[in-house]
Design a protein around this motif. Structure first.
Motif, PDB file in Angstrom:
ATOM      1  N   TRP A  76       0.856  -1.180   0.000  1.00  0.00           N
ATOM      2  CA  TRP A  76       0.000   0.000   0.000  1.00  0.00           C
ATOM      3  C   TRP A  76       0.896   1.236   0.000  1.00  0.00           C
ATOM      4  N   SER A  77       0.326   2.386  -0.207  1.00  0.00           N
ATOM      5  CA  SER A  77       1.123   3.601  -0.343  1.00  0.00           C
ATOM      6  C   SER A  77       1.888   3.909   0.938  1.00  0.00           C
ATOM      7  N   ASP A  78       3.201   4.095   0.785  1.00  0.00           N
ATOM      8  CA  ASP A  78       4.055   4.525   1.897  1.00  0.00           C
ATOM      9  C   ASP A  78       3.883   3.641   3.125  1.00  0.00           C
ATOM     10  N   ALA A  79       4.105   2.337   2.959  1.00  0.00           N
ATOM     11  CA  ALA A  79       3.941   1.400   4.074  1.00  0.00           C
ATOM     12  C   ALA A  79       4.928   1.673   5.187  1.00  0.00           C
ATOM     13  N   TYR A  80       5.997   2.400   4.897  1.00  0.00           N
ATOM     14  CA  TYR A  80       6.971   2.768   5.926  1.00  0.00           C
ATOM     15  C   TYR A  80       6.458   3.892   6.819  1.00  0.00           C
ATOM     16  N   ASP A  81       5.389   4.572   6.376  1.00  0.00           N
ATOM     17  CA  ASP A  81       4.770   5.643   7.167  1.00  0.00           C
ATOM     18  C   ASP A  81       3.348   5.309   7.591  1.00  0.00           C
ATOM     19  N   ASN A  82       2.650   4.541   6.768  1.00  0.00           N
ATOM     20  CA  ASN A  82       1.225   4.303   6.962  1.00  0.00           C
ATOM     21  C   ASN A  82       0.932   2.844   7.278  1.00  0.00           C
ATOM     22  N   GLY A  83       0.047   2.635   8.234  1.00  0.00           N
ATOM     23  CA  GLY A  83      -0.429   1.301   8.541  1.00  0.00           C
ATOM     24  C   GLY A  83      -1.591   0.914   7.648  1.00  0.00           C
ATOM     25  N   CYS A 114       9.402  -1.856   0.791  1.00  0.00           N
ATOM     26  CA  CYS A 114       9.579  -1.488   2.196  1.00  0.00           C
ATOM     27  C   CYS A 114      10.232  -2.656   2.912  1.00  0.00           C
ATOM     28  N   GLU A 115      11.343  -2.407   3.609  1.00  0.00           N
ATOM     29  CA  GLU A 115      11.989  -3.477   4.361  1.00  0.00           C
ATOM     30  C   GLU A 115      11.037  -4.020   5.425  1.00  0.00           C
ATOM     31  N   ILE A 116      11.184  -5.293   5.751  1.00  0.00           N
ATOM     32  CA  ILE A 116      10.210  -5.965   6.618  1.00  0.00           C
ATOM     33  C   ILE A 116      10.049  -5.262   7.965  1.00  0.00           C
ATOM     34  N   SER A 117      11.130  -4.743   8.526  1.00  0.00           N
ATOM     35  CA  SER A 117      11.040  -4.121   9.845  1.00  0.00           C
ATOM     36  C   SER A 117      10.567  -2.676   9.790  1.00  0.00           C
ATOM     37  N   TRP A 118      10.365  -2.160   8.581  1.00  0.00           N
ATOM     38  CA  TRP A 118       9.819  -0.812   8.435  1.00  0.00           C
ATOM     39  C   TRP A 118       8.326  -0.842   8.103  1.00  0.00           C
ATOM     40  N   ILE A 119       7.801  -2.032   7.780  1.00  0.00           N
ATOM     41  CA  ILE A 119       6.377  -2.121   7.430  1.00  0.00           C
ATOM     42  C   ILE A 119       5.536  -1.778   8.657  1.00  0.00           C
ATOM     43  N   ASN A 120       4.670  -0.805   8.512  1.00  0.00           N
ATOM     44  CA  ASN A 120       3.749  -0.466   9.586  1.00  0.00           C
ATOM     45  C   ASN A 120       2.548  -1.397   9.533  1.00  0.00           C
ATOM     46  N   GLN A 121       2.249  -2.003  10.660  1.00  0.00           N
ATOM     47  CA  GLN A 121       1.074  -2.857  10.762  1.00  0.00           C
ATOM     48  C   GLN A 121       0.101  -2.256  11.779  1.00  0.00           C
ATOM     49  N   GLY A 122      -0.887  -3.015  12.174  1.00  0.00           N
ATOM     50  CA  GLY A 122      -1.879  -2.551  13.133  1.00  0.00           C
ATOM     51  C   GLY A 122      -2.582  -3.743  13.743  1.00  0.00           C
ATOM     52  N   ASP A 123      -3.825  -3.540  14.156  1.00  0.00           N
ATOM     53  CA  ASP A 123      -4.612  -4.597  14.775  1.00  0.00           C
ATOM     54  C   ASP A 123      -5.204  -5.478  13.685  1.00  0.00           C
ATOM     55  N   VAL A 124      -4.801  -6.738  13.658  1.00  0.00           N
ATOM     56  CA  VAL A 124      -5.288  -7.654  12.622  1.00  0.00           C
ATOM     57  C   VAL A 124      -6.508  -8.447  13.079  1.00  0.00           C
ATOM     58  N   GLY A 189      12.275 -12.533  15.434  1.00  0.00           N
ATOM     59  CA  GLY A 189      13.126 -11.400  15.154  1.00  0.00           C
ATOM     60  C   GLY A 189      14.089 -11.031  16.259  1.00  0.00           C
ATOM     61  N   THR A 190      14.478  -9.754  16.269  1.00  0.00           N
ATOM     62  CA  THR A 190      15.510  -9.272  17.168  1.00  0.00           C
ATOM     63  C   THR A 190      15.037  -8.042  17.931  1.00  0.00           C
ATOM     64  N   SER A 191      15.701  -7.780  19.050  1.00  0.00           N
ATOM     65  CA  SER A 191      15.358  -6.620  19.865  1.00  0.00           C
ATOM     66  C   SER A 191      15.637  -5.318  19.123  1.00  0.00           C
ATOM     67  N   GLU A 192      16.609  -5.323  18.231  1.00  0.00           N
ATOM     68  CA  GLU A 192      16.937  -4.119  17.468  1.00  0.00           C
ATOM     69  C   GLU A 192      15.752  -3.637  16.644  1.00  0.00           C
ATOM     70  N   TYR A 193      14.903  -4.562  16.233  1.00  0.00           N
ATOM     71  CA  TYR A 193      13.748  -4.207  15.412  1.00  0.00           C
ATOM     72  C   TYR A 193      12.421  -4.475  16.130  1.00  0.00           C
ATOM     73  N   GLY A 194      12.444  -4.424  17.452  1.00  0.00           N
ATOM     74  CA  GLY A 194      11.201  -4.486  18.213  1.00  0.00           C
ATOM     75  C   GLY A 194      10.815  -5.849  18.728  1.00  0.00           C
ATOM     76  N   GLY A 195      11.657  -6.848  18.535  1.00  0.00           N
ATOM     77  CA  GLY A 195      11.343  -8.180  19.044  1.00  0.00           C
ATOM     78  C   GLY A 195      11.742  -8.298  20.504  1.00  0.00           C
ATOM     79  N   ASP A 196      10.831  -7.927  21.392  1.00  0.00           N
ATOM     80  CA  ASP A 196      11.168  -7.831  22.817  1.00  0.00           C
ATOM     81  C   ASP A 196      10.552  -8.940  23.661  1.00  0.00           C
ATOM     82  N   SER A 197      10.200 -10.058  23.047  1.00  0.00           N
ATOM     83  CA  SER A 197       9.621 -11.168  23.809  1.00  0.00           C
ATOM     84  C   SER A 197      10.711 -12.023  24.425  1.00  0.00           C
ATOM     85  N   GLU A 198      10.313 -12.861  25.376  1.00  0.00           N
ATOM     86  CA  GLU A 198      11.181 -13.849  25.996  1.00  0.00           C
ATOM     87  C   GLU A 198      10.542 -15.224  25.838  1.00  0.00           C
ATOM     88  N   VAL A 199      11.300 -16.251  26.102  1.00  0.00           N
ATOM     89  CA  VAL A 199      10.775 -17.608  25.955  1.00  0.00           C
ATOM     90  C   VAL A 199       9.547 -17.818  26.825  1.00  0.00           C
TER      91      VAL A 199
END
Length: 322
Positions: A76-83, A114-124, A189-199
């Motif tokens: 979609w248009s400007d996925a790096y800015d828009n969800g 848009c790189e995968i970690s720049w894609i804006n998502q939302g509530d699915v 993923g990784t913590s650098e790109y928002g992957g902040d979960s633990e086992v």
């Protein structure tokens, strides 16, 4: 590694991109039968001449959507800015026009768009609530991804592809009631790109009580791959799996040894550990221990590479990050 090509197949159907030239049923006369393909709807990610919702409106006006079985939401248009909130709303509004829809992928976006970690998502979750007959759902992109705990009776395959999956989304998936789910694929993923979960956030999945039909479990593309494997070594869910996938991450000898010395894995049909940082000795142990029992084992390192600094610090990387 990044994602460089769009989906070619989805829900066992070839993916067919809906043309920009088609605006009505007459223009759609030479298109495939509605039920024979997975329809990809996308616009240019930069300077698009139409919004995704406008392309979708053309699709609804041109194709017999009552027969459509699978949809792929592309750029979609400007996925790096828009969800995709307006896209989600458009799909939900069209639910009565898509009674045969059984598969939906949100965000088939490649690196040039848009790189995968720049894609804006939302509530699915509105999509899963709006389409109770869905059997397959996939989403790409973790930034802003919201997946609250939910119940869905029909879903058989769930895929979440991210360079960093938010902890609340991980907990939401883990806390969901999905009685028909056979395959679960999480790119943590990784913590650098928002992957902040633990086992510990995966505990409801690992316990094996929440997903009674699960046979294929992929917990991959993670910097905590060793910890995941240590948990899987004693996790009750493993005993009823056919496929265990811990690939694409920062897996070292510690994690592989935990798997080898934990509960039996000889009941598996497939153990996937590709893209790893294993020694040749551990790779041989895995093959020798399991292949003789009929388990297909993938221990290829692929393009996994590490960097070592002058002070001895070693940097290892997941397969899909940025």
């Amino acid at each position: 590694m990044t994602i460089g090509s769009h989906l070619e197949e989805f829900h066992d159907l070839p993916v067919h991109r809906f043309p920009t030239s088609v605006k009505d049923p007459q223009g759609a006369a030479r298109l495939p039968a509605p039920e024979s393909v997975a329809w990809a709807i996308a616009v240019d990610s930069y300077d698009s001449e139409e919004a995704w919702e406008e392309a979708f409106a053309r699709f609804l006006a041109s194709v017999d959507t009552e027969k459509v079985r699978a949809l792929v939401v592309g750029a979609w248009s400007d996925a790096y800015d828009n969800g995709p909130e307006e896209i989600v709303a458009a799909l939900v509004a069209a639910k009565d026009r898509l009674p045969s829809l059984r598969a939906l992928f949100l965000g088939d976006i490649v690196m040039e768009e848009c790189e995968i970690s720049w894609i804006n998502q939302g509530d699915v979750s509105p999509l899963l609530h709006a389409f109770p007959e869905l059997e397959e759902f996939g989403v790409r992109g973790g930034q802003g991804l919201v997946f609250p705990p939910l119940r869905h009776e029909r879903l058989r395959r769930l895929t979440v592809e991210t360079g960093g999956m938010p902890v609340e989304a991980v907990r939401g998936v883990a806390g969901s009631d999905l009685p028909a789910l056979v395959e679960l694929d999480l790119w943590l993923g990784t913590s650098e790109y928002g992957g902040d979960s633990e086992v510990s956030d995966l505990a409801p999945i690992l316990a094996g009580t929440r997903l009674p039909a699960l046979r294929h479990l992929a917990l991959r593309n993670s910097e905590m791959q060793d910890d995941i494997c240590a948990a899987l070594a004693a996790a009750p869910v493993v005993a009823r799996l056919d496929v265990l996938d811990v690939s694409m991450g920062v897996l070292t000898d510690d994690g592989a040894t935990a798997l080898l010395t934990g509960q039996p894995l000889t009941h598996l049909t497939t153990l996937d550990l590709h893209h790893n940082y294993l020694s040749a000795a551990i790779r041989d142990r895995l093959r020798d221990s399991l292949e003789a029992e009929g388990v297909q084992v993938d221990v290829d390192a692929d393009d996994a590479e590490s960097d070592e600094e002058e002070d001895g610090t070693v940097w290892r990387f997941v397969a899909v990050g940025e």
